[in-house]
Motif scaffolding. Structure first.
Motif, short mmCIF file in Angstrom:
data_model
loop_
_atom_site.label_atom_id
_atom_site.label_comp_id
_atom_site.label_asym_id
_atom_site.label_seq_id
_atom_site.Cartn_x
_atom_site.Cartn_y
_atom_site.Cartn_z
N GLU A 71 0.70 -1.15 0.03
CA GLU A 71 0.13 0.04 -0.17
C GLU A 71 1.09 1.35 -0.03
OE1 GLU A 71 -2.48 0.15 3.28
OE2 GLU A 71 -3.27 2.12 2.86
N GLU A 72 1.97 1.20 0.81
CA GLU A 72 2.83 2.34 0.84
C GLU A 72 3.87 2.38 -0.41
OE1 GLU A 72 4.76 1.76 4.54
OE2 GLU A 72 2.88 2.26 5.74
N LEU A 73 3.82 1.37 -1.18
CA LEU A 73 4.75 1.41 -2.29
C LEU A 73 4.52 2.61 -3.33
CD1 LEU A 73 7.23 -0.38 -3.10
CD2 LEU A 73 5.73 -1.57 -4.60
N GLY A 74 5.34 3.32 -3.62
CA GLY A 74 5.17 4.37 -4.71
C GLY A 74 4.83 5.70 -3.87
N ARG A 75 4.20 5.61 -2.79
CA ARG A 75 3.93 6.99 -2.01
C ARG A 75 5.01 7.08 -1.00
NH1 ARG A 75 -2.17 5.79 -0.35
NH2 ARG A 75 -2.31 4.35 -1.93
N LEU A 80 10.14 -2.65 -1.62
CA LEU A 80 9.50 -3.53 -0.43
C LEU A 80 10.76 -3.79 0.60
CD1 LEU A 80 6.99 -6.00 -2.11
CD2 LEU A 80 6.42 -3.93 -0.82
N GLY A 81 10.30 -3.68 1.89
CA GLY A 81 10.97 -3.94 3.15
C GLY A 81 11.18 -5.53 3.29
#
Length: 131
Positions: A71-75, A80-81
């Motif tokens: 969900e946080e990817l790109g923002r 990815l961690g």
């Protein structure tokens, strides 16, 4: 000078689809974990079933962490961690050190989210209208 207009982001349809997919995968994982837990309890012992359930619960947490990262990817993130893998490693380490825990049922329980993922993909591929 005019006040800056309040920009309210329009609901992104792709994010709505993502949240729907996330919810469907979580529900599928929980249902499969429940069915497999009862099956293991019937065919094996309650101890093995509880070990499986422990792994399945950690798998659900892993799935939630993965969904949050995506969900946080790109923002907020560019990639990815891998911190969520520490969850699996810690679980296996605890299972190897604690005599009441068994590694194999816990590991197979952890992999329940992958079985749910495969099941969901097959389900939506062959019966897309049921999605």
């Amino acid at each position: 000078m005019a006040a800056p207009a309040q920009l309210t982001p329009e609901p992104d349809s792709s994010m709505a689809e993502f949240y729907q997919l996330q919810q469907n995968l979580l529900i599928t994982t929980l249902v499969m974990a429940g069915v497999i837990f009862v099956s293991v309890w019937v065919f094996y012992t309650v101890a093995i079933a509880l070990n499986y359930l422990l792994g399945a619960c950690v798998g659900v947490v892993y799935l939630r962490m993965l969904a949050k990262n995506v969900e946080e990817l790109g923002r907020q993130r560019q990639k990815l961690g891998s911190a969520r893998l520490a969850l699996l490693i810690a679980l296996i380490l605890v299972a190897s050190q604690w005599n009441q825990l068994q590694i194999m049922p816990i590991f197979l329980g952890f992999l329940t989210y992958k079985v749910a993922l495969i099941t969901y993909v097959l389900w939506t591929s062959f019966a897309p209208s049921l999605d």
